[in-house]
Design a protein around this motif. Structure first.
Motif, PDB file in Angstrom:
ATOM      1  N   ASP A 211       0.871  -1.154   0.000  1.00  0.00           N
ATOM      2  CA  ASP A 211       0.000   0.000   0.000  1.00  0.00           C
ATOM      3  C   ASP A 211       0.920   1.220   0.000  1.00  0.00           C
ATOM      4  O   ASP A 211       1.418   1.626   1.057  1.00  0.00           O
ATOM      5  CB  ASP A 211      -0.902  -0.025   1.234  1.00  0.00           C
ATOM      6  N   ASN A 212       1.157   1.762  -1.164  1.00  0.00           N
ATOM      7  CA  ASN A 212       2.102   2.879  -1.261  1.00  0.00           C
ATOM      8  C   ASN A 212       1.591   4.131  -0.555  1.00  0.00           C
ATOM      9  O   ASN A 212       2.388   4.961  -0.104  1.00  0.00           O
ATOM     10  CB  ASN A 212       2.419   3.182  -2.724  1.00  0.00           C
ATOM     11  N   ALA A 213       0.284   4.265  -0.433  1.00  0.00           N
ATOM     12  CA  ALA A 213      -0.266   5.413   0.287  1.00  0.00           C
ATOM     13  C   ALA A 213       0.111   5.349   1.768  1.00  0.00           C
ATOM     14  O   ALA A 213       0.210   6.384   2.432  1.00  0.00           O
ATOM     15  CB  ALA A 213      -1.773   5.462   0.131  1.00  0.00           C
ATOM     16  N   LYS A 214       0.297   4.132   2.276  1.00  0.00           N
ATOM     17  CA  LYS A 214       0.670   3.950   3.677  1.00  0.00           C
ATOM     18  C   LYS A 214       2.155   3.622   3.831  1.00  0.00           C
ATOM     19  O   LYS A 214       2.611   3.326   4.940  1.00  0.00           O
ATOM     20  CB  LYS A 214      -0.160   2.833   4.297  1.00  0.00           C
ATOM     21  N   ASN A 215       2.892   3.624   2.730  1.00  0.00           N
ATOM     22  CA  ASN A 215       4.316   3.269   2.773  1.00  0.00           C
ATOM     23  C   ASN A 215       4.545   1.931   3.466  1.00  0.00           C
ATOM     24  O   ASN A 215       5.465   1.786   4.284  1.00  0.00           O
ATOM     25  CB  ASN A 215       5.128   4.359   3.483  1.00  0.00           C
ATOM     26  N   THR A 216       3.726   0.967   3.157  1.00  0.00           N
ATOM     27  CA  THR A 216       3.791  -0.315   3.851  1.00  0.00           C
ATOM     28  C   THR A 216       3.673  -1.477   2.867  1.00  0.00           C
ATOM     29  O   THR A 216       2.875  -1.424   1.929  1.00  0.00           O
ATOM     30  CB  THR A 216       2.685  -0.425   4.915  1.00  0.00           C
ATOM     31  N   VAL A 217       4.458  -2.494   3.130  1.00  0.00           N
ATOM     32  CA  VAL A 217       4.363  -3.751   2.403  1.00  0.00           C
ATOM     33  C   VAL A 217       3.996  -4.840   3.397  1.00  0.00           C
ATOM     34  O   VAL A 217       4.468  -4.832   4.542  1.00  0.00           O
ATOM     35  CB  VAL A 217       5.692  -4.091   1.705  1.00  0.00           C
ATOM     36  N   TYR A 218       3.157  -5.761   2.965  1.00  0.00           N
ATOM     37  CA  TYR A 218       2.675  -6.816   3.836  1.00  0.00           C
ATOM     38  C   TYR A 218       3.111  -8.182   3.308  1.00  0.00           C
ATOM     39  O   TYR A 218       3.272  -8.384   2.105  1.00  0.00           O
ATOM     40  CB  TYR A 218       1.153  -6.784   3.920  1.00  0.00           C
ATOM     41  N   LEU A 219       3.262  -9.100   4.242  1.00  0.00           N
ATOM     42  CA  LEU A 219       3.477 -10.497   3.877  1.00  0.00           C
ATOM     43  C   LEU A 219       2.499 -11.328   4.696  1.00  0.00           C
ATOM     44  O   LEU A 219       2.664 -11.466   5.916  1.00  0.00           O
ATOM     45  CB  LEU A 219       4.916 -10.938   4.141  1.00  0.00           C
ATOM     46  N   GLN A 220       1.489 -11.827   4.042  1.00  0.00           N
ATOM     47  CA  GLN A 220       0.520 -12.709   4.682  1.00  0.00           C
ATOM     48  C   GLN A 220       1.058 -14.136   4.605  1.00  0.00           C
ATOM     49  O   GLN A 220       1.403 -14.611   3.513  1.00  0.00           O
ATOM     50  CB  GLN A 220      -0.827 -12.614   3.975  1.00  0.00           C
ATOM     51  N   ILE A 221       1.131 -14.781   5.746  1.00  0.00           N
ATOM     52  CA  ILE A 221       1.645 -16.156   5.794  1.00  0.00           C
ATOM     53  C   ILE A 221       0.565 -17.048   6.393  1.00  0.00           C
ATOM     54  O   ILE A 221       0.151 -16.853   7.543  1.00  0.00           O
ATOM     55  CB  ILE A 221       2.924 -16.272   6.640  1.00  0.00           C
ATOM     56  N   ASN A 222       0.127 -18.012   5.643  1.00  0.00           N
ATOM     57  CA  ASN A 222      -0.903 -18.947   6.083  1.00  0.00           C
ATOM     58  C   ASN A 222      -0.323 -20.351   6.218  1.00  0.00           C
ATOM     59  O   ASN A 222       0.748 -20.645   5.701  1.00  0.00           O
ATOM     60  CB  ASN A 222      -2.055 -18.955   5.087  1.00  0.00           C
ATOM     61  N   SER A 223      -1.060 -21.199   6.900  1.00  0.00           N
ATOM     62  CA  SER A 223      -0.653 -22.601   7.072  1.00  0.00           C
ATOM     63  C   SER A 223       0.802 -22.696   7.529  1.00  0.00           C
ATOM     64  O   SER A 223       1.608 -23.429   6.947  1.00  0.00           O
ATOM     65  CB  SER A 223      -0.844 -23.370   5.758  1.00  0.00           C
ATOM     66  N   LEU A 224       1.123 -21.962   8.572  1.00  0.00           N
ATOM     67  CA  LEU A 224       2.502 -21.915   9.053  1.00  0.00           C
ATOM     68  C   LEU A 224       2.992 -23.297   9.478  1.00  0.00           C
ATOM     69  O   LEU A 224       2.238 -24.099  10.039  1.00  0.00           O
ATOM     70  CB  LEU A 224       2.612 -20.944  10.216  1.00  0.00           C
TER      71      LEU A 224
END
Length: 116
Positions: free
Chosen positions: A73-86
């Motif tokens: 989300d460049n408007a929030k200057n944030t990158v996410y990493l969703q990790i499932n089934s850890l």
């Protein structure tokens, strides 16, 4: 200059999920490609996922196998990493990395621990 701060790590049971965040400072953040790497104890740092500056093309390591999703989300200057089934083998320090040409910046990492 870009400064990166990762968050969202923690202790979870196998099969659980986490969403890691990489918050950046710097007005040129949106022009950088962002990568996630991880480093487990006694092992070398390895590539996990990447996203282009526009949020379009994304790339994943083979071991991800559909369990991880990177977004930004460049408007929030944030990158996410969703990790499932850890899995327990996902236990590592996760780092985000911003790169553009000769410029390369790293965050301090966030610990992810998965119990079996």
């Amino acid at each position: 200059q870009v400064q990166l701060v990762e968050s969202g790590g923690g202790l979870v049971q196998a099969g659980g999920s986490l969403r890691l965040s990489c918050a950046a400072s710097g007005r040129t953040f949106s022009s950088y490609a962002i990568n996630w790497f991880r480093q487990a104890p006694g092992r070398e740092r390895e590539f996990v996922a990447a996203i282009s500056w526009s949020g379009g093309p994304t790339y994943y390591a083979d071991f991800v196998k559909g369990r991880f999703a990177i977004s930004r989300d460049n408007a929030k200057n944030t990158v996410y990493l969703q990790i499932n089934s850890l899995k327990p083998e996902d236990t590592a320090v996760y780092y985000c990395n911003a790169e553009k040409g000769e410029y390369n910046y790293w965050g301090q990492g966030t610990q992810v621990t998965v119990s079996s």
